[in-house]
Design a protein around this motif. Structure first.
Motif, mmCIF file in Angstrom:
data_model
loop_
_atom_site.group_PDB
_atom_site.id
_atom_site.type_symbol
_atom_site.label_atom_id
_atom_site.label_comp_id
_atom_site.label_asym_id
_atom_site.label_seq_id
_atom_site.Cartn_x
_atom_site.Cartn_y
_atom_site.Cartn_z
ATOM 1 N N VAL A 1 0.836 -1.199 0.000
ATOM 2 C CA VAL A 1 0.000 0.000 0.000
ATOM 3 C C VAL A 1 0.873 1.252 0.000
ATOM 4 O O VAL A 1 0.579 2.234 -0.696
ATOM 5 C CB VAL A 1 -0.948 -0.005 1.215
ATOM 6 N N HIS A 2 1.974 1.217 0.749
ATOM 7 C CA HIS A 2 2.870 2.371 0.814
ATOM 8 C C HIS A 2 3.442 2.680 -0.573
ATOM 9 O O HIS A 2 3.502 3.837 -1.010
ATOM 10 C CB HIS A 2 3.999 2.092 1.805
ATOM 11 N N THR A 3 3.856 1.650 -1.282
ATOM 12 C CA THR A 3 4.396 1.824 -2.633
ATOM 13 C C THR A 3 3.327 2.380 -3.577
ATOM 14 O O THR A 3 3.595 3.262 -4.401
ATOM 15 C CB THR A 3 4.936 0.493 -3.176
ATOM 16 N N ALA A 4 2.093 1.847 -3.443
ATOM 17 C CA ALA A 4 1.002 2.307 -4.307
ATOM 18 C C ALA A 4 0.650 3.766 -4.029
ATOM 19 O O ALA A 4 0.336 4.526 -4.954
ATOM 20 C CB ALA A 4 -0.226 1.420 -4.103
ATOM 21 N N LEU A 5 0.721 4.187 -2.760
ATOM 22 C CA LEU A 5 0.446 5.587 -2.428
ATOM 23 C C LEU A 5 1.482 6.517 -3.067
ATOM 24 O O LEU A 5 1.146 7.575 -3.595
ATOM 25 C CB LEU A 5 0.447 5.779 -0.910
ATOM 26 N N THR A 6 2.739 6.111 -3.028
ATOM 27 C CA THR A 6 3.798 6.918 -3.632
ATOM 28 C C THR A 6 3.594 7.043 -5.140
ATOM 29 O O THR A 6 3.760 8.128 -5.720
ATOM 30 C CB THR A 6 5.174 6.304 -3.337
ATOM 31 N N ALA A 7 3.204 5.925 -5.775
ATOM 32 C CA ALA A 7 2.960 5.956 -7.221
ATOM 33 C C ALA A 7 1.750 6.833 -7.556
ATOM 34 O O ALA A 7 1.756 7.572 -8.547
ATOM 35 C CB ALA A 7 2.739 4.525 -7.735
ATOM 36 N N LEU A 8 0.714 6.772 -6.703
ATOM 37 C CA LEU A 8 -0.481 7.578 -6.946
ATOM 38 C C LEU A 8 -0.176 9.061 -6.783
ATOM 39 O O LEU A 8 -0.703 9.908 -7.527
ATOM 40 C CB LEU A 8 -1.590 7.151 -5.981
ATOM 41 N N ALA A 9 0.680 9.391 -5.820
ATOM 42 C CA ALA A 9 1.066 10.802 -5.629
ATOM 43 C C ALA A 9 1.785 11.340 -6.855
ATOM 44 O O ALA A 9 1.636 12.517 -7.211
ATOM 45 C CB ALA A 9 1.945 10.933 -4.390
ATOM 46 N N ALA A 10 2.564 10.494 -7.517
ATOM 47 C CA ALA A 10 3.284 10.937 -8.717
ATOM 48 C C ALA A 10 2.318 11.271 -9.851
ATOM 49 O O ALA A 10 2.606 12.122 -10.700
ATOM 50 C CB ALA A 10 4.263 9.856 -9.163
ATOM 51 N N VAL A 11 1.143 10.621 -9.850
ATOM 52 C CA VAL A 11 0.158 10.873 -10.905
ATOM 53 C C VAL A 11 -0.383 12.295 -10.825
ATOM 54 O O VAL A 11 -0.618 12.951 -11.848
ATOM 55 C CB VAL A 11 -1.001 9.857 -10.800
ATOM 56 N N VAL A 12 -0.590 12.812 -9.594
ATOM 57 C CA VAL A 12 -1.189 14.141 -9.422
ATOM 58 C C VAL A 12 -0.151 15.213 -9.105
ATOM 59 O O VAL A 12 -0.502 16.332 -8.750
ATOM 60 C CB VAL A 12 -2.249 14.119 -8.295
#
Length: 537
Positions: free
Chosen positions: A221-232
């Motif tokens: 989940v931590h990795t996915a949050l970091t990737a999602l932050a890069a999207v926005v």
């Protein structure tokens, strides 16, 4: 549940079974506490699929069961269906088997079967079919009319909605109090994590956690949050203002904080929670606006001057006095000194002509406006949003791109210097009216071509316009309706949609304006003359 299910507040089926005044009894299907009801629909049609959106408690007295195999008569005639409807000629219960299968296919939440006047008991074949297909079957006693069940559901929905709004209010108060503390950013994150039962974190442009609050998450989940932050990430041209994802049952969300621009590297708010609903989205949107304000003062040398401009306006200064401050603020931090005005309205919402009656309804309307303002602020990336009678107005730097937003209708002005904001406000309002009338998601101001208007001095044109339109000058309704009607080529329906009034109201206003102006709007020359005059008032 179907994707078309309206976004209403769900009511647990178990809450209806607990009401002694209804006397409902579940006789088949999964436990009621696992079932949510969104609507109530009564139908005696043999095939309910074309009439359901999904999530309904479907009520029937079994009128169409009579004469079919549901009554235990294999091969009986089909009063409400035929062999083509799934009723076999020798298979007892085949008709109801098909009926339940189609009801489940339509996405109904549960089936309510009314006893009397057609059936004294619930058909065993119906009970068996509901058990096989996992459809909750509720028995409705003869003394309970179907309308009483519908009323109970609407009441429960209203109560649930009020509870949600109260929770949102409490969360907003907590966030506002946290923002006033000595350590506002971590305090706001702690309040956000508490109210959403989530993990809330503020990430820097590289994805590192600046502040964290709430429960821990897995490495995945931590990795996915970091990737999602890069999207926005705000330093990406054309990046969305928010994004969502799901990892292993955990709902993730990322919000770009307002105020950042290309290369500025603004932080991003990320959330990880087990649930995601209306309440979470509204609270998260407000938190994003607060965090934007709290982290914004460190992003530009001109912010001090912008704050001074705001204070000067609050103390009675005129826009002409404030405009130089905003211009020097933009020069100080190297940004475009121009601004864009955006008018927005929720899709399907009509403008509010007068405040709702009743203190509670007014408070609820104010709360809805505040929630909508927070959501739009997060979407557009600006904290400068105001709600006014169902229409929201936003002010943002001219360099920031404005694109269509799901669920919103937008009108966008052309970029103007600070002194031209009143003109831009009128441009955005006109663009919004066109967007609403044309059922478009976004419309922009269209700079008029010079044409014949360029042949007349502006002072002379304005004097002519004042004299020509003097009979209706005191009526904003008549002037606005005439302008909109002319801009939409005399369409009564589109003008009514744009103004949020009935088409007969449009006809009455146009007729009144014609009488006062002594104008024949069937004459193209007269229409052109009035359109010319309306440009200068």
């Amino acid at each position: 549940m179907s994707e078309l299910t309206p976004p209403t507040t769900a009511v647990p089926l178990s809450s209806l079974l607990l009401r002694t005044d209804l006397g409902l009894r579940q006789v088949a299907g999964p436990p009621a506490d696992e079932v949510s009801v969104y609507w109530v629909h009564t139908s005696e049609m043999a095939d309910p699929v074309p009439y359901l959106l999904g999530g309904e408690l479907l009520l029937t007295a079994g009128v169409h069961f009579a004469g079919n195999e549901a009554a235990g008569e294999p091969g009986g005639g089909a009063a409400g269906g035929s062999a083509a409807d799934g009723a076999g000629t020798g298979d007892s219960g085949g008709y109801l088997e098909h009926y339940v299968a189609r009801t489940v296919e339509a996405g109904a939440a549960a089936l309510g079967f009314g006893l009397a006047p057609v059936h004294d008991t619930t058909p065993p074949a119906l009970v068996a079919a509901c058990d096989r297909y996992g459809l909750p079957l509720v028995e409705v006693p003869p003394r309970t009319p179907f309308t009483a069940i519908a009323r109970a559901v609407w009441q429960a929905m209203a109560e649930a909605r009020h509870r949600e709004l109260r929770r949102i209010t409490e969360a907003q108060q907590g966030l506002a109090s946290a923002a006033a503390r000595p350590d506002p950013v971590p305090a706001v994150l702690r309040q956000l994590a508490h109210h959403l039962d989530a993990r809330a974190a503020l990430l820097d442009p590289r994805g590192a956690e600046l502040y964290v609050a709430g429960h821990s998450v897995t490495a995945e989940v931590h990795t996915a949050l970091t990737a999602l932050a890069a999207v926005v990430r705000p330093d990406r041209t054309g990046a969305p203002a928010s994004a969502t994802d799901t990892v292993g049952g955990t709902r993730l969300a990322a919000y770009a904080l307002a105020g950042g621009g290309p290369g500025e590297g603004s932080p991003v708010l990320v959330l990880a929670a087990e649930r995601r609903d209306f309440r979470e989205q509204a609270i998260a949107a407000m938190a994003a606006v607060l965090l934007s304000l709290l982290t914004g003062p460190y992003r530009g040398a001109g912010d001090e001057r912008r704050t001074a401009a705001l204070v000067r306006l609050l103390l009675g200064g005129s826009p002409d006095e404030v405009a130089p401050l905003l211009a020097t603020a933009s020069a100080a931090d190297g940004t475009d000194p121009h601004w864009t005005v955006v008018h927005a309205r929720r899709r399907g919402a009509a403008p509010i002509a007068s405040p709702p009656h009743g203190a509670e309804r007014r408070r609820e309307a104010e709360l809805r406006d505040a929630l909508a303002a927070g959501e739009l602020a997060a979407a557009l990336g600006t904290p400068l949003v105001d709600a006014d009678g169902g229409t929201l107005r936003a002010l943002l730097p001219a360099g920031r791109e404005v694109t269509a937003r799901p669920g919103w209708t937008l009108g966008v002005s052309e970029p103007v210097p600070a002194g031209g904001l009143p003109t831009a406000d009128a441009q955005a309002a006109a663009a919004l009216r066109r967007a609403v009338a044309n059922r478009a998601g976004l419309d922009r101001h269209r700079s008029p071509r010079a044409g014949f208007a360029a042949l007349v001095a502006e002072e002379e044109a304005r004097a002519y316009a004042v004299a020509r339109l003097a009979p209706i000058a005191d009526s904003a309704a008549l002037t606005g309706t005439l302008r909109t009607w002319l801009s939409l080529h005399g369409s009564w329906d589109r003008t009514a949609v744009a103004l949020g009034v009935h088409r007969n109201t449009v006809r009455q206003r146009i007729a009144r304006a014609c009488a006062l102006l002594d104008a024949d709007l069937d004459d193209a020359e007269v229409r052109a003359d009035l359109w010319f005059a309306l440009r200068y008032v």
